[in-house]
Design a protein around this motif. Sequence first.
Motif, mmCIF file in Angstrom:
data_model
loop_
_atom_site.group_PDB
_atom_site.id
_atom_site.type_symbol
_atom_site.label_atom_id
_atom_site.label_comp_id
_atom_site.label_asym_id
_atom_site.label_seq_id
_atom_site.Cartn_x
_atom_site.Cartn_y
_atom_site.Cartn_z
ATOM 1 N N ILE A 1 0.818 -1.214 0.000
ATOM 2 C CA ILE A 1 0.000 0.000 0.000
ATOM 3 C C ILE A 1 0.851 1.262 0.000
ATOM 4 O O ILE A 1 0.344 2.357 -0.252
ATOM 5 N N THR A 2 2.155 1.107 0.245
ATOM 6 C CA THR A 2 3.040 2.273 0.248
ATOM 7 C C THR A 2 3.767 2.442 -1.087
ATOM 8 O O THR A 2 4.683 3.252 -1.179
ATOM 9 N N VAL A 3 3.381 1.664 -2.103
ATOM 10 C CA VAL A 3 4.061 1.755 -3.392
ATOM 11 C C VAL A 3 3.971 3.183 -3.917
ATOM 12 O O VAL A 3 2.944 3.868 -3.768
ATOM 13 N N THR A 4 5.043 3.652 -4.526
ATOM 14 C CA THR A 4 5.109 5.023 -5.031
ATOM 15 C C THR A 4 5.022 5.048 -6.546
ATOM 16 O O THR A 4 5.211 4.019 -7.215
ATOM 17 N N GLY A 5 4.785 6.230 -7.090
ATOM 18 C CA GLY A 5 4.771 6.387 -8.537
ATOM 19 C C GLY A 5 6.107 6.035 -9.154
ATOM 20 O O GLY A 5 6.167 5.419 -10.225
ATOM 21 N N ALA A 6 7.199 6.414 -8.494
ATOM 22 C CA ALA A 6 8.535 6.111 -9.015
ATOM 23 C C ALA A 6 8.773 4.612 -9.083
ATOM 24 O O ALA A 6 9.399 4.105 -10.021
ATOM 25 N N GLN A 7 8.262 3.860 -8.093
ATOM 26 C CA GLN A 7 8.418 2.401 -8.116
ATOM 27 C C GLN A 7 7.583 1.780 -9.222
ATOM 28 O O GLN A 7 7.999 0.797 -9.844
ATOM 29 N N LEU A 8 6.406 2.327 -9.477
ATOM 30 C CA LEU A 8 5.591 1.842 -10.587
ATOM 31 C C LEU A 8 6.318 2.024 -11.908
ATOM 32 O O LEU A 8 6.341 1.128 -12.762
ATOM 33 N N VAL A 9 6.912 3.191 -12.094
ATOM 34 C CA VAL A 9 7.661 3.459 -13.322
ATOM 35 C C VAL A 9 8.821 2.492 -13.450
ATOM 36 O O VAL A 9 9.149 2.027 -14.550
ATOM 37 N N GLN A 10 9.444 2.167 -12.330
ATOM 38 C CA GLN A 10 10.533 1.196 -12.346
ATOM 39 C C GLN A 10 10.044 -0.142 -12.900
ATOM 40 O O GLN A 10 10.752 -0.810 -13.663
ATOM 41 N N TYR A 11 8.817 -0.530 -12.519
ATOM 42 C CA TYR A 11 8.261 -1.770 -13.053
ATOM 43 C C TYR A 11 7.994 -1.657 -14.551
ATOM 44 O O TYR A 11 8.326 -2.553 -15.324
ATOM 45 N N PHE A 12 7.384 -0.549 -15.003
ATOM 46 C CA PHE A 12 7.094 -0.391 -16.421
ATOM 47 C C PHE A 12 8.373 -0.405 -17.259
ATOM 48 O O PHE A 12 8.384 -0.884 -18.386
ATOM 49 N N MET A 13 9.457 0.134 -16.710
ATOM 50 C CA MET A 13 10.705 0.243 -17.463
ATOM 51 C C MET A 13 11.610 -0.977 -17.318
ATOM 52 O O MET A 13 12.666 -1.043 -17.933
ATOM 53 N N TRP A 14 11.213 -1.926 -16.511
ATOM 54 C CA TRP A 14 11.999 -3.144 -16.351
ATOM 55 C C TRP A 14 12.157 -3.814 -17.713
ATOM 56 O O TRP A 14 11.185 -4.190 -18.357
ATOM 57 N N THR A 15 13.390 -3.972 -18.177
ATOM 58 C CA THR A 15 13.618 -4.432 -19.548
ATOM 59 C C THR A 15 13.692 -5.952 -19.665
ATOM 60 O O THR A 15 13.136 -6.534 -20.584
ATOM 61 N N ASN A 16 14.444 -6.601 -18.750
ATOM 62 C CA ASN A 16 14.596 -8.055 -18.802
ATOM 63 C C ASN A 16 15.147 -8.508 -20.157
ATOM 64 O O ASN A 16 14.733 -9.536 -20.699
ATOM 65 N N HIS A 17 16.088 -7.731 -20.714
ATOM 66 C CA HIS A 17 16.648 -8.042 -22.037
ATOM 67 C C HIS A 17 17.257 -9.441 -22.111
ATOM 68 O O HIS A 17 17.254 -10.065 -23.178
ATOM 69 N N SER A 18 17.796 -9.926 -21.015
ATOM 70 C CA SER A 18 18.511 -11.199 -21.047
ATOM 71 C C SER A 18 17.601 -12.381 -21.358
ATOM 72 O O SER A 18 18.087 -13.470 -21.672
ATOM 73 N N SER A 19 16.285 -12.198 -21.292
ATOM 74 C CA SER A 19 15.373 -13.309 -21.579
ATOM 75 C C SER A 19 15.290 -13.617 -23.068
ATOM 76 O O SER A 19 14.805 -14.675 -23.461
ATOM 77 N N CYS A 20 15.759 -12.703 -23.916
ATOM 78 C CA CYS A 20 15.824 -12.934 -25.361
ATOM 79 C C CYS A 20 17.224 -12.574 -25.830
ATOM 80 O O CYS A 20 17.675 -11.446 -25.637
ATOM 81 N N HIS A 21 17.915 -13.533 -26.424
ATOM 82 C CA HIS A 21 19.303 -13.295 -26.819
ATOM 83 C C HIS A 21 19.422 -12.368 -28.024
ATOM 84 O O HIS A 21 20.418 -11.668 -28.179
ATOM 85 N N LEU A 22 18.396 -12.352 -28.880
ATOM 86 C CA LEU A 22 18.456 -11.513 -30.076
ATOM 87 C C LEU A 22 17.073 -10.957 -30.380
ATOM 88 O O LEU A 22 16.135 -11.711 -30.631
ATOM 89 N N SER A 23 16.953 -9.645 -30.341
ATOM 90 C CA SER A 23 15.683 -9.008 -30.708
ATOM 91 C C SER A 23 15.958 -7.920 -31.730
ATOM 92 O O SER A 23 17.008 -7.262 -31.680
ATOM 93 N N HIS A 24 15.026 -7.735 -32.661
ATOM 94 C CA HIS A 24 15.127 -6.710 -33.690
ATOM 95 C C HIS A 24 13.951 -5.750 -33.560
ATOM 96 O O HIS A 24 12.844 -6.161 -33.196
ATOM 97 N N ASP A 25 14.201 -4.478 -33.862
ATOM 98 C CA ASP A 25 13.116 -3.497 -33.911
ATOM 99 C C ASP A 25 12.548 -3.451 -35.319
ATOM 100 O O ASP A 25 13.296 -3.309 -36.292
ATOM 101 N N PHE A 26 11.228 -3.584 -35.426
ATOM 102 C CA PHE A 26 10.549 -3.521 -36.723
ATOM 103 C C PHE A 26 9.694 -2.260 -36.766
ATOM 104 O O PHE A 26 8.915 -1.992 -35.849
ATOM 105 N N GLY A 27 9.824 -1.508 -37.853
ATOM 106 C CA GLY A 27 8.997 -0.326 -38.064
ATOM 107 C C GLY A 27 9.461 0.859 -37.242
ATOM 108 O O GLY A 27 10.532 0.866 -36.624
#
Length: 335
Positions: A96-122
Amino acid sequence: MSFFNFSVKLFYRAKKSILLAVFISIFGFIFFTIIPSWSANMGQGYEQLTNKSRKMIQSYRKALIGNLMPKNNSTYNQRNTECDSSIDWDMLLDDITVTGAQLVQYFMWTNHSSCHLSHDFGGEMGFNPSGLAGQKAVCIDPKIAPKPGKCIVYSFGIDNEWSFDEKMSRYGCEVFAFDPSMGMDHHDHIPGNVHFYNWGLGDRDEIDHHNNWTYRSLSSIYDELSHRHGRKIIDYLKIDIEYSEWLALPEVIESGMLSYVRQLGMEIHLDIYASLKVHVYWAKLLRTIEKMGMVRFDSEYNPWSVGNFTKFPLAGSLGYEIAWYNSNLSHVIMP
């Protein structure tokens, strides 16, 4: 060595020790007697500083501390969130004490290591700052990648910008594109293997009489288009529908359609006028699909859409491009 020479050396050594002792004594006198008195006078002088001077000193102090401390709660610290895979996001969002900054931290969590190769399309080139806008990350790892010649893509939200759809068509996928706001009838887009429908993605089949737009749920659209592509897996589902994702996503979850989606790329939108409670609910929707097997592998904030939230203290980006793959739909790789 003669006794005389030994005595001379002993004298010089003793002389050095005596000088060192004198020096230490003088330094101790200054440090413990003069400096405290001088500091007290300086303290009185500090009390007479102007407010402007005090604020300047405080700002320099904060800047120094800010540079030294890890910026885990920084709105734009998107790359440092790679290490945040150890965070218990469910516990954070339930707090219940979660802050807006912590929420943004969740949205920005990348977890890039779960995919070894990703491409941007468009995407299109944006300015101030310069960079690619609207791109969608696609995981190209063999167990997840769309199979050219066999893949289908659903793309919601075109706005007359076809770069993603055309690129996915060139990659080798059959693309079904949707947007009710363009004033276009159903047609096949050229160039590419792209079929356009003037439907919007919603939580049910309905007509917006104000705009004369038709909305349909993902399950309804899939059922109707199955005569074209069969009951195949949607290899990539793109959702970029300007806040309507929060309306459509619960239906995608409840209808079971998520089990037909191999990869999902979605631009999520935050609302400067919505409460922190609403944003927590939206974050929990994303956590729901992640707990159902959707593995996040990319997140990029939108630097062209920023604002100050009115219901809680936060200033930052209002849009995030997030991509997931379905861990339950990995390809079988032949040896």
